[in-house]
Write a protein that holds these residues in place. Structure first.
Motif, PDB file in Angstrom:
ATOM      1  N   SER A   1      50.777  -0.876  -4.233  1.00 41.15           N
ATOM      2  CA  SER A   1      51.795  -1.102  -3.218  1.00 41.15           C
ATOM      3  C   SER A   1      52.838  -0.010  -3.380  1.00 41.15           C
ATOM      4  CB  SER A   1      52.412  -2.490  -3.420  1.00 41.15           C
ATOM      5  OG  SER A   1      53.406  -2.735  -2.456  1.00 41.15           O
ATOM      6  N   VAL A   2      53.169   0.653  -2.290  1.00 44.05           N
ATOM      7  CA  VAL A   2      54.059   1.816  -2.333  1.00 44.05           C
ATOM      8  C   VAL A   2      55.312   1.568  -1.480  1.00 44.05           C
ATOM      9  CG1 VAL A   2      52.131   3.388  -2.779  1.00 44.05           C
ATOM     10  CG2 VAL A   2      52.850   2.948  -0.419  1.00 44.05           C
ATOM     11  N   PRO A   3      56.365   2.374  -1.671  1.00 40.33           N
ATOM     12  CA  PRO A   3      57.626   2.139  -0.967  1.00 40.33           C
ATOM     13  C   PRO A   3      57.695   2.799   0.408  1.00 40.33           C
ATOM     14  CG  PRO A   3      57.944   3.845  -2.583  1.00 40.33           C
ATOM     15  CD  PRO A   3      56.532   3.366  -2.732  1.00 40.33           C
ATOM     16  N   LEU A   4      56.668   2.591   1.231  1.00 39.35           N
ATOM     17  CA  LEU A   4      56.672   3.110   2.596  1.00 39.35           C
ATOM     18  C   LEU A   4      56.878   1.950   3.559  1.00 39.35           C
ATOM     19  CD1 LEU A   4      53.587   5.528   2.498  1.00 39.35           C
ATOM     20  CD2 LEU A   4      55.987   6.062   2.000  1.00 39.35           C
ATOM     21  N   ASP A   5      57.604   2.206   4.659  1.00 42.67           N
ATOM     22  CA  ASP A   5      57.762   1.184   5.685  1.00 42.67           C
ATOM     23  C   ASP A   5      56.551   1.233   6.621  1.00 42.67           C
ATOM     24  OD1 ASP A   5      58.191   3.294   7.509  1.00 42.67           O
ATOM     25  OD2 ASP A   5      60.364   2.987   7.573  1.00 42.67           O
TER      26      ASP A   5
ATOM     27  N   PRO B   1      55.458  12.289  -1.735  1.00 41.40           N
ATOM     28  CA  PRO B   1      56.683  13.016  -2.085  1.00 41.40           C
ATOM     29  C   PRO B   1      57.884  12.072  -2.138  1.00 41.40           C
ATOM     30  CG  PRO B   1      55.448  14.203  -0.400  1.00 41.40           C
ATOM     31  CD  PRO B   1      54.792  12.849  -0.554  1.00 41.40           C
ATOM     32  N   GLY B   2      58.623  12.106  -3.236  1.00 43.66           N
ATOM     33  CA  GLY B   2      59.806  11.275  -3.398  1.00 43.66           C
ATOM     34  C   GLY B   2      59.532   9.857  -3.880  1.00 43.66           C
ATOM     35  N   GLN B   3      58.257   9.503  -4.012  1.00 48.52           N
ATOM     36  CA  GLN B   3      57.910   8.151  -4.460  1.00 48.52           C
ATOM     37  C   GLN B   3      58.266   7.975  -5.927  1.00 48.52           C
ATOM     38  OE1 GLN B   3      53.745   7.156  -4.090  1.00 48.52           O
ATOM     39  NE2 GLN B   3      54.022   5.140  -4.990  1.00 48.52           N
ATOM     40  N   LEU B   4      58.969   6.864  -6.242  1.00 44.86           N
ATOM     41  CA  LEU B   4      59.384   6.590  -7.609  1.00 44.86           C
ATOM     42  C   LEU B   4      58.738   5.342  -8.201  1.00 44.86           C
ATOM     43  CD1 LEU B   4      63.220   7.284  -7.183  1.00 44.86           C
ATOM     44  CD2 LEU B   4      61.449   8.844  -8.076  1.00 44.86           C
ATOM     45  N   VAL B   5      58.166   4.455  -7.355  1.00 41.51           N
ATOM     46  CA  VAL B   5      57.642   3.174  -7.834  1.00 41.51           C
ATOM     47  C   VAL B   5      56.335   2.843  -7.122  1.00 41.51           C
ATOM     48  CG1 VAL B   5      58.105   0.687  -8.071  1.00 41.51           C
ATOM     49  CG2 VAL B   5      59.994   2.321  -8.255  1.00 41.51           C
ATOM     50  N   GLU B   6      55.407   2.260  -7.868  1.00 44.80           N
ATOM     51  CA  GLU B   6      54.161   1.736  -7.310  1.00 44.80           C
ATOM     52  C   GLU B   6      53.713   0.570  -8.181  1.00 44.80           C
ATOM     53  OE1 GLU B   6      49.693   3.287  -6.065  1.00 44.80           O
ATOM     54  OE2 GLU B   6      51.390   4.669  -6.094  1.00 44.80           O
ATOM     55  N   ILE B   7      53.153  -0.466  -7.556  1.00 44.21           N
ATOM     56  CA  ILE B   7      52.647  -1.612  -8.310  1.00 44.21           C
ATOM     57  C   ILE B   7      51.233  -1.924  -7.851  1.00 44.21           C
ATOM     58  CG2 ILE B   7      52.913  -4.081  -8.834  1.00 44.21           C
ATOM     59  CD1 ILE B   7      55.914  -3.778  -8.402  1.00 44.21           C
TER      60      ILE B   7
END
Length: 141
Positions: free
Chosen positions: A34-38, A119-125
């Protein structure tokens, strides 16, 4: 059925279990990271690991819902954070705890990494969850 195990002869983990046991015959969902994209594919919270963690949890909820599960049925996660600073990792873990994900508590590994896929991603679960008996089948099965 999920049985959470904290081993009494090991140092007690703060908010997770050492192991989770799932009975044979149970449906499991193996979720992609799961990534921090909308929904438009835009990065949420550039430069802010806590805001990104919140978006990752929101997206994880959506993934789980699509397969008929939820945060309470997650048995294991790997939490990746672009940082070598324990305080940043702890701040992301605080978001995980606040989400209810660790209610089980589930088994988890918190990992500081050099970079992630966007690019710019800091967190993934990444997560594995039990799909409860009788839950609807969602997604593209």
């Amino acid at each position: 059925m999920i049985r959470r195990v904290t081993v009494p002869t090991l140092f007690p983990p703060p908010t997770y279990a050492h192991a989770s046991v799932v009975e044979a015959g149970t449906r499991l969902a193996f979720l992609a990271g799961s990534v921090p994209l909308d929904a438009r594919g835009e990065l949420v919270g550039p430069g802010d690991a806590v805001r990104q963690a919140e978006q990752v949890i929101a997206n994880l909820r959506e993934q789980l819902d699509a397969v008929g599960s939820d945060l309470a049925h997650v048995v294991v996660t790997d939490v990746y954070v672009v940082s070598a600073e324990p305080a940043v990792l702890a701040a992301v873990w605080d978001v995980v705890e606040a989400s209810g994900l660790s209610t089980g508590p589930h088994s988890s590994t918190l990992i500081g990494v050099a970079c992630l896929g966007y690019p710019g991603q800091l967190v993934e679960i990444t997560a594995t969850a039990v799909v409860p008996e009788g839950a609807g089948r969602g997604g593209n099965e």
